[in-house]
Design a protein around this motif. Structure first.
Motif, PDB file in Angstrom:
ATOM      1  N   TRP A  64       0.841  -1.221   0.000  1.00 46.96           N
ATOM      2  CA  TRP A  64       0.000   0.000   0.000  1.00 46.96           C
ATOM      3  C   TRP A  64       0.869   1.262   0.000  1.00 46.96           C
ATOM      4  O   TRP A  64       0.580   2.239  -0.691  1.00 46.96           O
ATOM      5  CB  TRP A  64      -0.888  -0.060   1.239  1.00 46.96           C
ATOM      6  CG  TRP A  64      -1.790   1.092   1.523  1.00 46.96           C
ATOM      7  CD1 TRP A  64      -1.682   1.962   2.564  1.00 46.96           C
ATOM      8  CD2 TRP A  64      -2.970   1.491   0.817  1.00 46.96           C
ATOM      9  NE1 TRP A  64      -2.709   2.872   2.554  1.00 46.96           N
ATOM     10  CE2 TRP A  64      -3.517   2.604   1.485  1.00 46.96           C
ATOM     11  CE3 TRP A  64      -3.625   1.023  -0.332  1.00 46.96           C
ATOM     12  CZ2 TRP A  64      -4.673   3.261   1.073  1.00 46.96           C
ATOM     13  CZ3 TRP A  64      -4.793   1.669  -0.743  1.00 46.96           C
ATOM     14  CH2 TRP A  64      -5.293   2.770  -0.046  1.00 46.96           C
ATOM     15  N   ARG A  72      -3.950   6.206  -3.418  1.00 46.11           N
ATOM     16  CA  ARG A  72      -4.552   5.903  -2.108  1.00 46.11           C
ATOM     17  C   ARG A  72      -5.795   6.777  -1.900  1.00 46.11           C
ATOM     18  O   ARG A  72      -6.834   6.325  -1.406  1.00 46.11           O
ATOM     19  CB  ARG A  72      -3.540   6.146  -0.983  1.00 46.11           C
ATOM     20  CG  ARG A  72      -2.313   5.237  -1.088  1.00 46.11           C
ATOM     21  CD  ARG A  72      -1.582   5.081   0.220  1.00 46.11           C
ATOM     22  NE  ARG A  72      -0.907   6.257   0.697  1.00 46.11           N
ATOM     23  CZ  ARG A  72       0.411   6.493   0.601  1.00 46.11           C
ATOM     24  NH1 ARG A  72       1.196   5.611   0.008  1.00 46.11           N
ATOM     25  NH2 ARG A  72       0.942   7.580   1.109  1.00 46.11           N
ATOM     26  N   LEU A 176      -4.755   5.550   6.612  1.00 48.04           N
ATOM     27  CA  LEU A 176      -4.613   4.939   5.281  1.00 48.04           C
ATOM     28  C   LEU A 176      -3.946   5.916   4.319  1.00 48.04           C
ATOM     29  O   LEU A 176      -3.064   5.544   3.537  1.00 48.04           O
ATOM     30  CB  LEU A 176      -5.980   4.518   4.733  1.00 48.04           C
ATOM     31  CG  LEU A 176      -6.663   3.341   5.446  1.00 48.04           C
ATOM     32  CD1 LEU A 176      -8.042   3.076   4.832  1.00 48.04           C
ATOM     33  CD2 LEU A 176      -5.807   2.067   5.388  1.00 48.04           C
ATOM     34  N   GLY A 179      -0.326   5.967   4.256  1.00 46.56           N
ATOM     35  CA  GLY A 179       0.361   4.743   3.841  1.00 46.56           C
ATOM     36  C   GLY A 179       0.421   3.651   4.901  1.00 46.56           C
ATOM     37  O   GLY A 179       1.197   2.700   4.779  1.00 46.56           O
TER      38      GLY A 179
END
Ligand SMILES: NC(=O)C1=CN([C@@H]2O[C@H](COP(=O)(O)OP(=O)(O)OC[C@H]3O[C@@H](n4cnc5c(N)ncnc54)[C@H](OP(=O)(O)O)[C@@H]3O)[C@@H](O)[C@H]2O)C=CC1
Ligand SMILES: O=C(O)[C@H](O)COP(=O)(O)O
Length: 483
Positions: A64, A72, A176, A179
Motif C-alpha cells: 500500500w 490511495r 490509510l 500509507g
C-alpha cells in the motif's frame, strides 16, 4: 422513521479483507438503548485472529505504501461516496445502536464523508521540505536535506460509542492516506455501525488485509491489541480512565488520546445573554450531553446568575424528550449503568444543598434534562463528567474566581467564555487551561480541520485533519552530499 428489528442479524468480522465468523464461536448481543432489546450480534474476535490480522496488515501495508498519494486517495474518495450513498441505512443503524437522533446520525455520516474528502486533499497538498546545509553555522551548500512523510506501519484505531462512524473514520482515513494499515476496534456498542462503515470501505476494492475490523469487548481483547508488538501507533478516543490505562500499557509507540472533559461555560456579567443561553443549551443538552465537548458546568457571575438561570430553565422546559426516531434532543442514555451514574451525581448534589431548578425525573435510562443551581465545590457534579443531561451552575464573584474554578478541574478539553468585551473575553480565554477556548460560542470539535486536543486528563497529542495526518506519519530525512 419506524424501527423494525424483527429479523436479527449476526454481523461478521472483517478480517484480512474477508467477512468471517470468529473461530471463538461467540457473539456479543448489541442492545438498543431506547428500544431496550437486542438489535443484532457481533463477533467476539479471538487473540489468534488479532495476531493473524496484524501479520497480514504488515504485509499489505508494504504494498500500500508504494501506491502514490493520489492512488490511495482514490480509494478514500470512493469510500466517502459509498458512505453518502448508504447514509440512510448507516444513519438508521447509528440511531438504533447508540440512540442518536436520526437527523443527527445522518449529519454524522455526511460529515464523515466530508472529513474523508478533506483528508485526501490535505494529504495531497503536504509537500515536505528541503533544507540547505549552509543554513547552520559552518554548514555546507553541498549538503541538502530532503524531508518527506513516511508511514508508521500498522495503526490501531479505537473509537467510542457516541460518534461510532465519525470518530472511527477520523482515525482510519488519515492512517490509510499516509500509507499505514489499520486495525479498527470499535466500541462494542457501536460495532454494528462500524460494520456498516467498513462494508462501504470494502466496496471500494481496498486491498485485502490492509484493514481489519476486530469486534470484541475492550475488557477482553483491548489490552491484547494495545500491547501487541505488531502495533506501531495507537489513536484512541474514549473515557479518561481507559485512556490512562492505555498509556500505562504501551511503551515506545506514538499514542494520541482524546478523552473526557468537564468543559466550563464562563459567563461574565457583560455577556449577551441571548448568545450565552443559546450556546449553553445547545452545548449542554444535545444528544443528552453524551459528547466529550458538551458544556458540563456553568460558571456565572453573581450579578447575572438569576437572569441566566431563569432563561435556561425556560429553554430546558421546551426541549423535546423521548425517542431518537422523533429526533428528540433528550434521548435515553447509552445504558442503565450510565443513567444510574448520572442519577447518583444529581442525588449527591441535592443531598449537599444544590437547588433543583428543573428536571430530576427518570424513566429507566431516560434522564430528563436537569439544571442544578448553587452548586458548590464539595459536590461531585462540580468536577465529574456525567455524560448525561445534567448541568450544574456555580455562581462566582469575578472572572478571576471563574478562571480559578475552571482550572481546578482535572480536565482541560474545551471552554466557552461569554462577554461582549472582546479584550476581556480574550484575557479570560488565555488563562483557561484547555485545548480550545470558544469565545461567544458553544464548545465543539468542528470544523474538523481545526486542531482538536485536550490537556491534563483530557488527552495527549492533537487531532483535527491536518494534525491527524502528521501524527500518523513520521519524517523521513534523506541527505544529499554533493561533490
Ligand atoms: N475527547 C474526545 O474526543 C472524546 C472523548 N470521549 C469520552 O469517551 C467516554 C465515553 O465513551 P465510551 O465509549 O464509553 O468510552 P470507553 O473509554 O469506555 O471506551 C472507548 C473505547 O475503548 C475500548 N476499550 C475499553 N477498554 C479497553 C482496553 N483495556 N484496551 C483497549 N480498548 C479498550 C472500548 O471498547 P468496549 O466498548 O468494547 O469496552 C471502546 O472501543 C466519555 O468519557 C467521553 O468524554 C468520547 C468522545 C470524544
Ligand atoms: O465525541 C465527541 O463528543 C466529539 O469529539 C465532539 O464532537 P462534537 O463537538 O462535534 O459533538
Amino acid at each position: 422513521m419506524a424501527s423494525n428489528v424483527s429479523e436479527l442479524t449476526t454481523y461478521l468480522a472483517y478480517l484480512e479483507g474477508e467477512w468471517k465468523k470468529s473461530s471463538s464461536g461467540e457473539t456479543i448481543a448489541i442492545q438498543s438503548p431506547y428500544l431496550r432489546q437486542t438489535i443484532g450480534y457481533v463477533q467476539a474476535v479471538t487473540q489468534e485472529e488479532v495476531d493473524h490480522a496484524i501479520t497480514e496488515a504488515h504485509k499489505a501495508q508494504k504494498r500500500w505504501a508504494k501506491l502514490s498519494l493520489s492512488e490511495r486517495g482514490a480509494y478514500l474518495e470512493k469510500w466517502a461516496d459509498e458512505l453518502v450513498a448508504g447514509s440512510e441505512e448507516i444513519a438508521k443503524t447509528i440511531m438504533q445502536e447508540v440512540g442518536k437522533g436520526f437527523k443527527d446520525a445522518q449529519k454524522e455520516v455526511v460529515r464523515t464523508a466530508d472529513l474523508i474528502r478533506y483528508t485526501v486533499q490535505d494529504a495531497l497538498h503536504m509537500h515536505g521540505e528541503s533544507l540547505k546545509g549552509d543554513g547552520f553555522p559552518g554548514g555546507d551548500q553541498k549538503k541538502i536535506g530532503i524531508v518527506e512523510s513516511a508511514p508508521l506501519g500498522v495503526v490501531l484505531a479505537i473509537a467510542p460509542f457516541n460518534y461510532p462512524v465519525n470518530l472511527a473514520a477520523s482515525k482510519i482515513a488519515p492512517a490509510l492516506m499516509m500509507g499505514n494499515a489499520v486495525i479498527f476496534k470499535p466500541a462494542t456498542q457501536g460495532s454494528i455501525s462500524g460494520v456498516k462503515m467498513i462494508e462501504a470501505l470494502d466496496k471500494t476494492g481496498l486491498p485485502k488485509g490492509l484493514l481489519s475490523l476486530t469486534t470484541g469487548r475492550g475488557s477482553v481483547i483491548g489490552d491484547y491489541l494495545v500491547e501487541h508488538k505488531g502495533i506501531n501507533m495507537i489513536s484512541f478516543t474514549g473515557g479518561s480512565s481507559t485512556g490512562r490505562h492505555l498509556s500505562k500499557q504501551t511503551t515506545m509507540i506514538p499514542l494520541v488520546l482524546e478523552l473526557g472533559g468537564k468543559d466550563p461555560a464562563i459567563v461574565c456579567e457583560d455577556a449577551d445573554l441571548d448568545v450565552a443561553v443559546k450556546s449553553i443549551m445547545n452545548g449542554a443538552y444535545s444528544y443528552s450531553g453524551q459528547r466529550c465537548t458538551a458544556i458540563k458546568r456553568v460558571l456565572v457571575n453573581d450579578k447575572i446568575a438569576d437572569a441566566l438561570v431563569s432563561r435556561l430553565k425556560a429553554e430546558i422546559e421546551k426541549l423535546t424528550v423521548g425517542s431518537p426516531e422523533k429526533d428528540s434532543t433528550i434521548v435515553p442514555l447509552i445504558d442503565d449503568k450510565s443513567a444510574d451514574f448520572v442519577q447518583g451525581l444529581i442525588d449527591d448534589a441535592l443531598v449537599k444543598g444544590a437547588t433543583l431548578v428543573t428536571g430530576n425525573k427518570r424513566k429507566e435510562n431516560l434522564i430528563y434534562p436537569t439544571l442544578l443551581d448553587n452548586v458548590t465545590e464539595d459536590m461531585d457534579v462540580a468536577w465529574i463528567e456525567p455524560f448525561g443531561p445534567v448541568l450544574p451552575v456555580i455562581r462566582v464573584a469575578s472572572d478571576e474566581e471563574a478562571i480559578e474554578l475552571a482550572n481546578k478541574s482535572e480536565f482541560g478539553l474545551q471552554a466557552s467564555v461569554f462577554s461582549q468585551d472582546i479584550d476581556r473575553a480574550l484575557a479570560v480565554a488565555r488563562q483557561v487551561e484547555a485545548g480550545t477556548v470558544q469565545i461567544n460560542g458553544r464548545t465543539e470539535r468542528g470544523p474538523d480541520h481545526f486542531p482538536f486536543l485536550g490537556v491534563k486528563s483530557s488527552g495527549m497529542g492533537v487531532q483535527g485533519i491536518h494534525h491527524s495526518l502528521l501524527s500518523m506519519s513520521r519524517e523521513r530525512v534523506t541527505v544529499l552530499n554533493l561533490k
